[in-house]
Scaffold this motif. Structure first.
Motif, PDB file in Angstrom:
ATOM      1  N   ARG A 108      83.971  48.962  28.927  1.00 23.32           N
ATOM      2  CA  ARG A 108      84.336  47.729  28.231  1.00 23.32           C
ATOM      3  C   ARG A 108      83.653  47.697  26.871  1.00 23.32           C
ATOM      4  N   ARG A 109      84.416  47.182  25.887  1.00 21.01           N
ATOM      5  CA  ARG A 109      83.837  47.046  24.549  1.00 21.01           C
ATOM      6  C   ARG A 109      84.385  45.785  23.905  1.00 21.01           C
ATOM      7  N   THR A 110      83.499  44.927  23.469  1.00 16.16           N
ATOM      8  CA  THR A 110      83.955  43.693  22.828  1.00 16.16           C
ATOM      9  C   THR A 110      84.545  43.957  21.454  1.00 16.16           C
ATOM     10  N   ASP A 111      84.241  45.128  20.889  1.00 11.09           N
ATOM     11  CA  ASP A 111      84.807  45.478  19.584  1.00 11.09           C
ATOM     12  C   ASP A 111      86.008  46.407  19.734  1.00 11.09           C
ATOM     13  N   ALA A 112      86.611  46.413  20.920  1.00  9.86           N
ATOM     14  CA  ALA A 112      87.737  47.310  21.161  1.00  9.86           C
ATOM     15  C   ALA A 112      88.890  46.973  20.230  1.00  9.86           C
ATOM     16  N   ALA A 113      89.657  48.001  19.902  1.00 10.30           N
ATOM     17  CA  ALA A 113      90.779  47.817  18.982  1.00 10.30           C
ATOM     18  C   ALA A 113      91.824  46.876  19.577  1.00 10.30           C
ATOM     19  N   THR A 115      92.690  43.703  21.174  1.00 16.86           N
ATOM     20  CA  THR A 115      92.015  42.402  21.311  1.00 16.86           C
ATOM     21  C   THR A 115      92.719  41.473  22.280  1.00 16.86           C
ATOM     22  N   ARG A 134      88.650  45.105  26.529  1.00 13.04           N
ATOM     23  CA  ARG A 134      87.698  44.006  26.383  1.00 13.04           C
ATOM     24  C   ARG A 134      87.416  43.329  27.721  1.00 13.04           C
TER      25      ARG A 134
END
Length: 783
Positions: A108-113, A115, A134
């Motif tokens: 998981r990444r909150t800055d993922a492309a 959104t 996300r």
């Protein structure tokens, strides 16, 4: 030139645009189906093929960050999916990579492309497959896409997956399927199996219809009679010729918690439905004091619209609130479905107490009384942090503005609900009703008519034309509804749902402008292979071969011009004339061909690579068979009102066949043109079927024909169904004759080809009569 690869390209329009690019990516593009289509359903928003491929096998690991609990859950779910599909059991590891072995990385990444909620990025290279999102749902759907790629390219426990970059997210937040467990009840295992398939199609809402006139299926501890009495019915002709003496059952609260948890682990929310104020006969049978009349009916055995309503006094409202307390404790969903459909108001209109209540409330018509009740219960739900959703009839008398509307009566209710300020779930009859049959073939199972094909479902657009962008945002999504009147077994349910569920999945996930029917057909064979591997009994109706001949010409000349086709006009049709099963090496059908009687034609639809899309169908072409007309070849006679179904021999019969075409308003059936020169009689194989369809006010539309004998007659008319009868044969006594019987009806000498109309003069209170076959005879004697 490499820029062509770097820019995102919509998958539905993606082509190999230059010879150079084709050569560059040839080894990866071979893994794409059809015209560059990835073997994925639903179609991703964006997919860009890349150079290379990744081998996933027993040595591959799934790598997650130790602190990422969501990624860890998805990693184990993916490992289980692969193992259960015959793939490898992959280890899930949290330590850093120690070598260059291939891996699947989930994080998981909150800055993922990506959104959007539930969206994901899947990036497959020659070294690893990376799933990034996300939220946990997005990770899960990325894992499903990778699982689909693996299964489409697997050889044993290893698969070579093409390198690709996928950026994907859903079009709608409500992507649903409604399963009716009230008319016929599914086992917990069957419900969970359907949940599995929903998850693999990226659907996220199971609408579970749990109460109706024919059964109350949810345990409510405060009111035990709801399941002790309301969960059981006595079928028509109980105990006769194999009919069960009792039908029913219910889900315990422990079972419901199990199913809710099972669905939640697969990112599916279950929205329960308890129908009110109508469709309440089972509840009133359990607690007649909460009905209008105070009298106790039996639990209904009739499909359709029954008259029993809940009362609107305070004890009944408190009863319903008490039921909702336990429902809310079991289902954490934001929405609770309270029905609101098909509540004919006869009992309310005839009740002095209800009329007095309306007067006290200042209400002028019963639709406002329904809205008052819905408003009370909607407020009760709101006070507990929940939200009412109901069928579109709740709009008729006004309903609280925070209620959501499920539009089912065609598509007209969508705009009406939006203009009234309501969110909408699109679920229209007939477009998204999977209880309609998928074809009119002789081997199609029970269901409603007319047919709703795979292509019909795929072509449906959720957002009606003419809606402004702001209005379109009110559409939460869409769902298909599977009413179970004609689906007493898991086999019936699977046949009705698959593969139309694939069309639904693409409709609610993929942007409208990217959908392509031809691309969908190119990707569907991989999905059908998955169904076979998982033991899903899908309908092959779309690809099944129809073997068509001109009966009149064949019987007249002794030769038949054979035409082969399938519903979707896709795949390659192979056929044989020597009795052997058609295979990829069998002749390919290209144009109609002539055979001499007798001949047996067998035909099947295959992909160019030899994958079977539909099992072989057979037609024997000889005089006896051509003089035998199947009941499903008979059509409804011209009539102002036609409402047809394919009925089973008994309402709870679990066999897939036989089935009988019936018009609930008129007993008249009409044959195709038949050569009658040498024919002196017809032998009609007839089945007596329980008349268990409650029509409410529509009962006045039934065509009533005078019967001259005690039990009625079979009348035959020629060409004109409103013309004079040429043959009249008495029907046998229903009490002393078997459920299925033959009648031989004499015909006068007739020249040339004619249509025969078969009319039954039995009263509307008598059973339905379904035709199994009609055989032409050259003599009036019994065969």
């Amino acid at each position: 030139m490499m820029g062509l690869v770097d820019q995102p390209v919509s998958l539905s329009s993606m082509k190999i645009r230059t010879i150079f690019l084709s050569v560059l990516l040839c080894f990866s593009c071979q893994a794409f189906a059809g015209d560059g289509e990835l073997p994925l359903i639903p179609l991703p928003v964006q997919a860009v093929p890349q150079a290379g491929q990744l081998t996933i096998g027993p040595g591959t690991v799934i790598r997650v960050v130790p602190s990422d609990a969501a990624a860890l859950r998805v990693a184990h779910a993916l490992s289980d999916l692969l193992a259960h599909s015959g793939g490898p059991t992959l280890a899930v590891v949290t330590e850093p990579a120690a070598n260059d072995d291939p891996a699947i990385v989930i994080r998981r990444r909150t800055d993922a492309a990506v959104t959007q909620a539930e969206g994901y990025t899947l990036d497959v290279t020659s070294k690893e497959a990376s799933i990034v999102a996300r939220d946990e749902s997005g990770l899960y759907y990325g894992a499903v896409s990778l699982w689909q790629l693996f299964t489409a390219h697997a050889s044993g426990t290893t698969a070579t997956v093409p390198a690709v970059r996928i950026d994907d997210w859903p079009r709608f937040g409500w992507r649903g399927l409604m399963i009716d467990s009230a008319r016929h009840m599914q086992s917990v295992a069957d419900i969970e199996r359907m949940v599995d398939q929903m998850a693999l199609h990226k659907l996220n809402t199971l609408h579970w219809h749990l109460t109706d006139d024919q059964g109350w299926r949810i345990e409510i501890k405060r009111y035990p009679e709801l399941t002790r009495t309301g969960a059981w019915r006595t079928p028509p002709e109980a105990g006769k010729e194999g009919t069960p003496t009792r039908y029913g059952g219910f889900y315990t609260q422990e079972q419901i918690r199990q199913v809710v948890a099972y669905a939640s682990a697969r990112h599916i929310t279950i929205v329960p439905e308890l129908d009110m104020p109508g469709h309440a006969q089972a509840a009133v049978a359990a607690y007649p004091q909460f009905g209008v009349t105070g009298r106790r009916p039996s639990v209904s055995v009739d499909w359709g619209v029954n008259p029993y309503l809940y009362n609107v006094d305070e004890p009944t409202v408190h009863f319903l609130e008490g039921v909702l307390d336990e429902v809310m404790a079991l289902f954490p969903s934001r929405y609770i479905h309270l029905g609101g459909d098909e509540a004919i108001k006869d009992q309310w209109e005839a009740s002095a107490d209800v009329q007095a209540k309306m007067h006290a409330l200042g209400l002028e018509h019963p639709e406002q009384m329904q809205s008052w009740l819905m408003g009370r219960l909607g407020q009760y739900l709101q006070n507990h942090g929940r939200r009412l959703i109901g069928w579109d009839e709740i709009l008729e008398g006004g309903v609280p503005g925070d209620a959501a509307v499920m539009s089912w009566r065609g598509t007209s209710g969508i705009q009406k609900a939006i203009q009234a300020g309501h969110d909408v779930v699109v679920a229209p009859d007939p477009f998204l009703y999977f209880d309609y049959v998928q074809s009119t073939r002789a081997d199609e199972t029970a269901g409603r008519l007319p047919m709703q094909t795979l292509q019909n479902v795929y072509a449906f657009e959720v957002v009606p034309q003419g809606l402004a962008p702001g209005q379109a945002k009110r559409i939460l999504g869409a769902q298909a509804n599977v009413w179970s009147e004609h689906m007493p077994s898991a086999a019936h349910l699977q046949h009705a749902i698959f593969p139309r569920l694939d069309a639904l999945a693409e409709m609610v996930w993929t942007p409208a402008e990217k959908r392509s029917w031809s691309g969908f057909l190119a990707r569907l064979p991989a999905q059908l292979t998955r169904y076979r591997q998982q033991g899903i009994g899908y309908a092959d109706s779309a690809f099944a071969v129809t073997i068509d001949v001109d009966r009149v010409q064949a019987l007249t000349s002794g030769k038949a011009l054979v035409t082969l086709s399938n519903q979707v006009g896709s795949g390659t049709i192979h056929y044989t004339l020597d009795g052997t099963p058609p295979v990829s090496g069998s002749p390919v059908y290209a144009a109609p061909f002539t055979v001499t009687l007798p001949t047996t034609v067998k035909a099947a639809t295959l992909t160019p690579s030899g994958t079977v899309l539909a099992d072989a169908r057979e037609r024997i072409l000889d005089v006896p068979q051509l003089r035998t007309i199947a009941g499903n070849e008979l059509t409804a006679c011209p009539s102002e009102h036609i409402d047809e179904m394919r009925a089973q021999p008994t309402p709870d019969a679990t066999s897939l066949s036989p089935v009988y075409n019936v018009n609930v308003f008129d007993s008249c059936r009409r044959t195709p043109p038949l050569p009658l020169d040498p024919i002196r009689a017809v032998v009609v194989d007839i089945a007596r079927l329980p008349r268990n369809v409650a029509l409410a006010h529509d009962a006045r539309l039934i065509v009533r024909r005078h019967a001259s004998s005690v039990h009625g007659e079979l009348e035959i008319r020629v060409d004109r169904c409103d013309g004079p009868e040429v043959s009249v044969t008495n029907l046998p006594d229903p009490k002393s004759s078997p459920r299925r019987f033959e009648l031989t009806a004499a015909l006068p000498p007739l020249r040339g080809a004619h249509t025969l109309c078969l009319l039954l003069t039995a009263s509307p209170e008598d059973p339905y009569y379904g035709v199994t076959t009609l055989r032409l005879q050259q003599t009036t004697e019994q065969p």
